[in-house]
Motif scaffolding. Structure first.
Motif, PDB file in Angstrom:
ATOM      1  N   LEU A  16       0.826  -1.200   0.000  1.00 53.69           N
ATOM      2  CA  LEU A  16       0.000   0.000   0.000  1.00 53.69           C
ATOM      3  C   LEU A  16       0.865   1.256   0.000  1.00 53.69           C
ATOM      4  O   LEU A  16       0.670   2.175  -0.809  1.00 53.69           O
ATOM      5  N   LYS A  20       1.326   4.074  -3.024  1.00 49.67           N
ATOM      6  CA  LYS A  20       0.961   5.472  -2.837  1.00 49.67           C
ATOM      7  C   LYS A  20       2.160   6.393  -3.049  1.00 49.67           C
ATOM      8  O   LYS A  20       2.044   7.452  -3.681  1.00 49.67           O
ATOM      9  N   GLN A  23       3.099   6.587  -6.685  1.00 46.03           N
ATOM     10  CA  GLN A  23       2.110   7.429  -7.360  1.00 46.03           C
ATOM     11  C   GLN A  23       2.453   8.898  -7.173  1.00 46.03           C
ATOM     12  O   GLN A  23       2.217   9.742  -8.046  1.00 46.03           O
ATOM     13  N   PHE A 106      -3.882   3.680   9.044  1.00 45.93           N
ATOM     14  CA  PHE A 106      -3.492   5.015   8.627  1.00 45.93           C
ATOM     15  C   PHE A 106      -4.212   5.411   7.345  1.00 45.93           C
ATOM     16  O   PHE A 106      -4.744   4.581   6.621  1.00 45.93           O
ATOM     17  N   SER A 107      -4.192   6.677   7.064  1.00 50.29           N
ATOM     18  CA  SER A 107      -4.740   7.169   5.808  1.00 50.29           C
ATOM     19  C   SER A 107      -3.570   7.345   4.846  1.00 50.29           C
ATOM     20  O   SER A 107      -2.643   8.114   5.126  1.00 50.29           O
ATOM     21  N   PRO A 108      -3.568   6.650   3.717  1.00 52.43           N
ATOM     22  CA  PRO A 108      -2.419   6.715   2.803  1.00 52.43           C
ATOM     23  C   PRO A 108      -2.093   8.134   2.360  1.00 52.43           C
ATOM     24  O   PRO A 108      -0.934   8.506   2.258  1.00 52.43           O
ATOM     25  N   ARG A 109      -3.152   8.932   2.160  1.00 52.08           N
ATOM     26  CA  ARG A 109      -2.894  10.306   1.711  1.00 52.08           C
ATOM     27  C   ARG A 109      -2.153  11.086   2.775  1.00 52.08           C
ATOM     28  O   ARG A 109      -1.218  11.831   2.489  1.00 52.08           O
ATOM     29  N   GLU A 110      -2.618  10.906   4.012  1.00 54.72           N
ATOM     30  CA  GLU A 110      -1.978  11.629   5.113  1.00 54.72           C
ATOM     31  C   GLU A 110      -0.530  11.188   5.264  1.00 54.72           C
ATOM     32  O   GLU A 110       0.346  12.007   5.562  1.00 54.72           O
TER      33      GLU A 110
ATOM     34  N   LEU B  54      -5.373  -2.302  -4.523  1.00 57.15           N
ATOM     35  CA  LEU B  54      -4.333  -1.370  -4.079  1.00 57.15           C
ATOM     36  C   LEU B  54      -4.566   0.022  -4.652  1.00 57.15           C
ATOM     37  O   LEU B  54      -4.447   1.032  -3.974  1.00 57.15           O
ATOM     38  N   GLY B  58      -5.301   3.447  -2.757  1.00 63.67           N
ATOM     39  CA  GLY B  58      -4.417   4.587  -2.942  1.00 63.67           C
ATOM     40  C   GLY B  58      -5.156   5.826  -3.391  1.00 63.67           C
ATOM     41  O   GLY B  58      -4.580   6.903  -3.476  1.00 63.67           O
ATOM     42  N   TYR B  84      -7.227  -5.098   3.523  1.00 63.78           N
ATOM     43  CA  TYR B  84      -6.731  -3.726   3.514  1.00 63.78           C
ATOM     44  C   TYR B  84      -7.541  -2.812   4.419  1.00 63.78           C
ATOM     45  O   TYR B  84      -7.016  -1.862   4.984  1.00 63.78           O
ATOM     46  N   GLN B  87      -6.155  -2.144   7.645  1.00 65.77           N
ATOM     47  CA  GLN B  87      -4.921  -1.376   7.762  1.00 65.77           C
ATOM     48  C   GLN B  87      -5.119   0.123   7.559  1.00 65.77           C
ATOM     49  O   GLN B  87      -4.249   0.905   7.919  1.00 65.77           O
ATOM     50  N   VAL B  88      -6.215   0.500   6.915  1.00 71.58           N
ATOM     51  CA  VAL B  88      -6.332   1.913   6.538  1.00 71.58           C
ATOM     52  C   VAL B  88      -7.544   2.554   7.168  1.00 71.58           C
ATOM     53  O   VAL B  88      -8.470   1.900   7.613  1.00 71.58           O
ATOM     54  N   ARG B  89      -7.507   3.890   7.195  1.00 75.63           N
ATOM     55  CA  ARG B  89      -8.689   4.639   7.583  1.00 75.63           C
ATOM     56  C   ARG B  89      -8.728   5.893   6.731  1.00 75.63           C
ATOM     57  O   ARG B  89      -7.862   6.129   5.908  1.00 75.63           O
ATOM     58  N   GLY B  90      -9.772   6.700   6.957  1.00 73.12           N
ATOM     59  CA  GLY B  90      -9.858   7.926   6.179  1.00 73.12           C
ATOM     60  C   GLY B  90     -10.393   7.654   4.783  1.00 73.12           C
ATOM     61  O   GLY B  90     -11.215   6.773   4.558  1.00 73.12           O
ATOM     62  N   ALA B  92      -9.133   6.374   2.075  1.00 75.21           N
ATOM     63  CA  ALA B  92      -8.902   5.047   1.505  1.00 75.21           C
ATOM     64  C   ALA B  92      -9.945   4.059   1.999  1.00 75.21           C
ATOM     65  O   ALA B  92     -10.502   3.277   1.231  1.00 75.21           O
TER      66      ALA B  92
END
Lengths: 125, 388, 487
Positions: A16, A20, A23, A106-110, B54, B58, B84, B87-90, B92
């Protein structure tokens, strides 16, 4: 191109984050444990390291400690990846000289924003 | 006994036994092989799906195949997405949940929570925890409150901890009142995971208008302490002075964790000799964590207490109180009796933690055996040196 | 003469029926266990071990290690224990009167200094405590030196008196723990701190495994005769022990289990009783007895993941002593708690588990020996048909081998710790080999153990009440008994 080393034993997280960051225009290398991370950094120092704390074998904090005690690697910015319950490890991380941390989930963008922020902070310093 | 009957028994036994044994061995071998094949197939299906998921995680829009895939690849898609989601928040997480919604997976999961098989309801509830939608949360609340299977309620409790909303906190606390409640450790873990979201409900349960019963207050006190929620200190202090023993003890413990000096006086009041020894032991420990030197005299008075943990914790607390505490310990250590022994032990431990050499055991009177004295303590500390 | 002949024939048939019933009961339990294992794999698992490691709810644990004359093992073992992954725990080593360099090595390795320590006296101990030591660097180790009374139970109780945490785990120095072992066994205590008062986990045989730095890296079934049979035995025993028993909330920890107890309960029943050989089986029986007497709700949990590896005897004589001792422990435990037998007040433990252990675990040794005698005499004297003998072989031994194979297969399908085909084949071979000589010899040792237990009782009656508590070695156990050869 700025190069980032991602260190995490969970392949999903690695995938992930790599995706990101690529990108967003970074060159990304990966390592799945502490030994791998040490080797990668010794081979060619990245511009920033994303380091998971909880890993089998050598923990992320030990790896950080080693880097900080070595002249050649002491200056590399490090952002820690921690699980929610490990926040007391973060204190220790900062003591050892980490620059920032991101909590999982976590938030990938953050995450990308944090990485960029740390890099620009370092450059202007 | 006629021998032909025995022979028949024998033959029958051998045939049946061997048949069963061979069948089982066959099942095992086949099982192993099948397991390998299944694992390979799963991995292959997932390998194709992963890059697409993915991309969504992203931030890219979902490719239409992800929505329309069915069958084995469809199941693989959902497996990967849930992987996934953990693992993620927000943003995504929202995008991934949206894919699930468009696939109809959320509907399917909600339907499965009404299944008559408890293990299916449980599995579905587990997945609901990863979908951050009010619909999912609502269903989880229903399951926690009303499902008759304990297993389902346990999974739903854990899942509620992940959804992260205030409603979850209220529901979890209320679930403690049931006749057949979910084990409290699981509720505590879920509340801890909710974190700041749960704080209003916890404070309300502790000392609000609609304060809860014993179980709720104990849980609220424990979790507030573990969450380091300092603003809650007044509610905690209100529960220290009187009430149920368990509630008082957990409030004292929480205040010790918070380490606020304002709490020192009310906790020191708990050291009075009339109080329950368990409470006094917890209070002594908490005072050590708070570290207010004014509490040193009250702690020193506990050194001679007949209850081991009261004296032991008081000595340990004094060692953490700086010079005031150490002075009291040194004074007590010169005396005789169990209080002196506790003081000496605490001083030794303190020395070790500071990298100094401990004083070691005093040349105490040597008894011939661990004769319990009236205070219930074995005067078994050894003479100096290692003689036999 | 014909009365004797009839008696022999009658006993022969009785023993056949006895073993058919026994093995069928075991088969039923194993099937329950297998079903349970398959179902529980489908369940959503608890938080990962990493989360438990950081969970503030994980209760601190005191690991108590009694040692006597183990200079070769002690440093490695203690180092291994100190590096276990757990948020807060201590290691309490009790040096039970070692005459070799056990303590000297500990002192040198960890920089031990003597400290003042107030020991609790909640638990009755006999041997005098000589000194207590802690490491210079402040790490969480305590070494207690005491006079040996030839009883490991005494050393453990002393260790618990010196321990500071609410959970107690007793470990022998020749046992290898996986680094997540404490985390694994702490799970039930975290989930249900009110009700869970003890938790046990599965033990496997360490011999033959790849071991590095005090950890088992790759489990392997050892070769030979005695060793693979014991490996298969442990697989079967834990499957049996955890199954129906834990389903009906009446688990008894079997001898040599790895268990963690809540300290207050341990003290409530007085710890390991000095009158008995001191073992988890007797302790859990005491716990059931006491808590049901007090009408306290409680639960004994079982964590089926194997995370603990023990060195088993590879020499004939050591094995004989071990089996005799286990039998003696069982006999003593049942005798001490005989009021529980068939008593509905004690629920399933009294009505089902204890009688089962008495009739099928304890007495089976006697039946087996007598049956062998009967068959040999009967065959020689021509009283018994050879076909009947073969029937006994099928019903007793063949059926027994079958049971073990089922256990091995269940392990294969669930936990799958033994990875290779060789391991599986060895276990199947062991299942059969066990019934061709091993169990007969074991039965003989077990009978001796029962006799020991009976003789001990007689010895106690002869003794004056006032003589308890004096120093001086008690009956059988020699100080060197706890030595175990390094694999």
């Amino acid at each position: 191109m700025t190069s980032v080393l991602v260190v995490d034993d969970d392949p999903d997280v690695c995938d992930l984050v790599t995706y990101k960051l690529e990108q967003s225009g970074f060159e990304v290398r990966r390592a799945s444990d502490g030994d791998g991370a040490l080797r990668e950094v010794a081979r060619r120092a990245p511009d920033l390291v994303l380091l998971d704390i909880m890993m089998p074998g050598i923990s992320g904090l030990e790896v950080l400690e080693r880097w900080r005690s070595d002249q050649a690697t002491a200056g590399i910015p490090v952002v820690l990846l921690t699980a929610k319950a490990q926040e007391n490890d973060v204190e220790r991380g900062f003591e050892l000289g980490a620059d920032d941390y991101v909590v999982k989930p976590f938030s990938p963008r953050e995450l990308v924003r944090r990485v960029t922020a740390v890099l620009s902070r370092r450059q202007s310093a | 006994m006629p021998s032909f009957i025995t022979a028949r028994f024998l033959i029958a036994a051998i045939i049946v036994g061997s048949a069963l044994a061979y069948t089982l061995l066959l099942v095992t071998v086949v099982g192993r092989v099948l397991r390998g094949i299944l694992a390979d197939r799963r991995a292959r299906a997932e390998r194709q799906i992963r890059p697409m998921v993915l991309a969504v995680a992203g931030g890219d829009p979902a490719p239409p195949q992800l929505i329309s895939l069915r069958g084995a690849r469809g199941r693989a898609t959902e497996r990967v997405i849930f992987g996934y989601l953990a693992q993620v928040r927000g943003e995504a997480a929202d995008l991934l949940a949206d894919v699930l919604q468009r696939r109809g997976a959320v509907e399917a999961i909600l339907r499965r929570t009404h299944s008559s098989w408890s293990h299916r309801r449980a599995a579905a509830a587990g997945r609901l925890g990863l979908i951050a939608s009010p619909q999912a949360e609502h269903r989880l609340v229903e399951l926690v409150t009303g499902d008759h299977s304990l297993e389902v309620r346990i999974v739903a409790t854990r899942a509620l901890g992940k959804t992260g909303s205030a409603v979850a906190g209220v529901t979890l606390l209320r679930s403690l009142s049931r006749a057949d409640p979910v084990p409290e450790g699981i509720v505590a873990s879920a509340l801890l995971e909710l974190g700041p979201e749960a704080v209003p409900a916890l404070r309300e349960a502790l000392s609000g208008q609609r304060a809860g019963g014993r179980r709720q207050r104990t849980m609220a006190a424990n979790v507030l302490g573990l969450l380091d929620e300092m603003p809650a200190w007044q509610g905690l202090v209100a529960n220290v002075t009187s009430g149920d023993l368990e509630v008082r003890a957990s409030a004292v413990r929480a205040l010790g964790r918070l380490g606020l000096p304002q709490a020192a006086a009310p906790i020191a009041a708990c050291l009075r000799s009339g109080e329950d020894p368990a409470l006094r032991a917890v209070a002594a420990r908490a005072l050590g964590r708070i570290g207010d030197p004014h509490t040193a005299p009250a702690l020193a008075a506990c050194l001679d207490d007949p209850h081991y943990w009261v004296a032991h914790n008081a000595a340990g607390a004094l060692a953490a109180l700086g010079s005031a505490g150490t002075a009291e310990l040194a004074h007590a250590a010169r005396g005789q009796g169990p209080g002196a022994a506790h003081a000496r032990e605490a001083l030794d431990r303190r020395a070790l933690s500071r990298g100094e050499l401990p004083a070691g055991p005093a040349a105490a009177v040597l008894t011939s055996g661990p004769a319990p004295d009236a205070a219930g303590l074995a005067v078994g500390s050894a003479r100096g040196g290692r003689g036999w | 003469m014909s009365a004797v002949a009839a008696a022999i024939r009658g006993f022969a048939w009785f023993s056949i029926i006895y073993f058919v019933v026994l093995n069928s009961a075991y088969l039923a339990i194993i099937t329950l266990a297998a079903g349970n294992a398959v179902v529980s794999r489908r369940r959503v698992s608890f938080a990962g071990l990493a989360e438990i490691f950081h969970s503030p709810l994980a209760p601190p644990i005191s690991v108590v290690v009694p040692v006597c004359n183990m200079e070769d093992l002690i440093v490695g073992s203690t180092r291994g224990l100190l590096s276990l992954r757990y948020p807060e725990f201590e290691v309490v080593v009790v040096d039970d009167g070692s005459t070799d360099s056990t303590f000297a090595r500990l002192e040198r390795e960890f920089g031990l200094v003597e400290i003042d320590k107030v020991l609790r006296d909640q638990l009755q101990t006999v041997g005098r405590v000589l000194s207590v030591h802690a490491p210079r660097d402040g790490s969480n180790l305590l070494v207690v030196r005491k006079v040996s009374m030839g009883r490991p139970a005494d050393a453990v109780n002393t260790g618990v008196n010196a321990a500071q945490y609410p959970l107690i785990c007793r470990i022998d120095a020749d046992t290898y723990l996986d680094s997540d072992c404490l985390l694994t066994v702490a799970k039930p205590f975290i989930e249900d701190p009110d009700q869970v008062i003890a938790a046990g986990a599965t033990i496997r045989v360490a011999n033959g495994c790849e071991i590095r730095a005090g950890r088992v890296i790759r489990p392997r079934v050892p070769g030979g005769w005695l060793l693979p049979i014991q490996a298969a035995e442990y697989v079967r025993a834990f499957l049996l022990g955890r199954a129906g028993w834990s389903q009906i909330r009446s688990m008894l920890f079997i001898s040599g289990a790895y268990a963690v107890y809540r300290r207050d309960i341990y003290e409530l029943v007085g710890g390991f009783h000095l009158d008995t050989e001191g073992d988890d089986l007797e302790l859990t029986t005491s716990i059931h007895h006491r808590l049901r007497d007090d009408r306290r709700p409680y639960r004994i949990a079982f964590v089926p993941e194997p995370c603990c590896w023990t060195v088993v005897p590879h020499r004939y004589r050591r094995l004989a002593q071990q089996r005799a001792r286990w039998s003696q422990i069982l006999a003593e435990a049942i005798w001490v708690h005989r009021t529980m037998l068939f008593n509905p007040k004690y629920g399933a433990v009294g009505l089902v588990v204890l009688p089962f252990y008495l009739i099928f675990e304890l007495v089976s040794a006697v039946v087996e020996i007598l049956a062998m005698a009967a068959f040999v005499v009967g065959l020689a004297a021509g009283i018994i048909d050879p076909a009947v003998v073969l029937l006994f072989v099928a019903a007793g031994l063949g059926y027994g081998a079958f049971l073990t194979i089922v256990s091995v297969i269940t392990e294969e399908l669930t936990y799958h710790r033994y990875r290779t085909w060789r391991d599986f084949a060895l276990l199947v071979y062991a299942a059969i080999a066990e019934n061709v000589g091993f169990r007969q010899v074991c039965a003989w040792w077990r009978v001796r153990g029962i006799i020991d237990a009976m003789l001990r009782r007689k010895a106690k009656w002869l003794e004056e009440p006032g003589q308890r508590g004096q120093e001086g070695p008690r009956l059988s156990m020699a100080a060197g008994e706890r030595q175990v050869p390094v694999p």
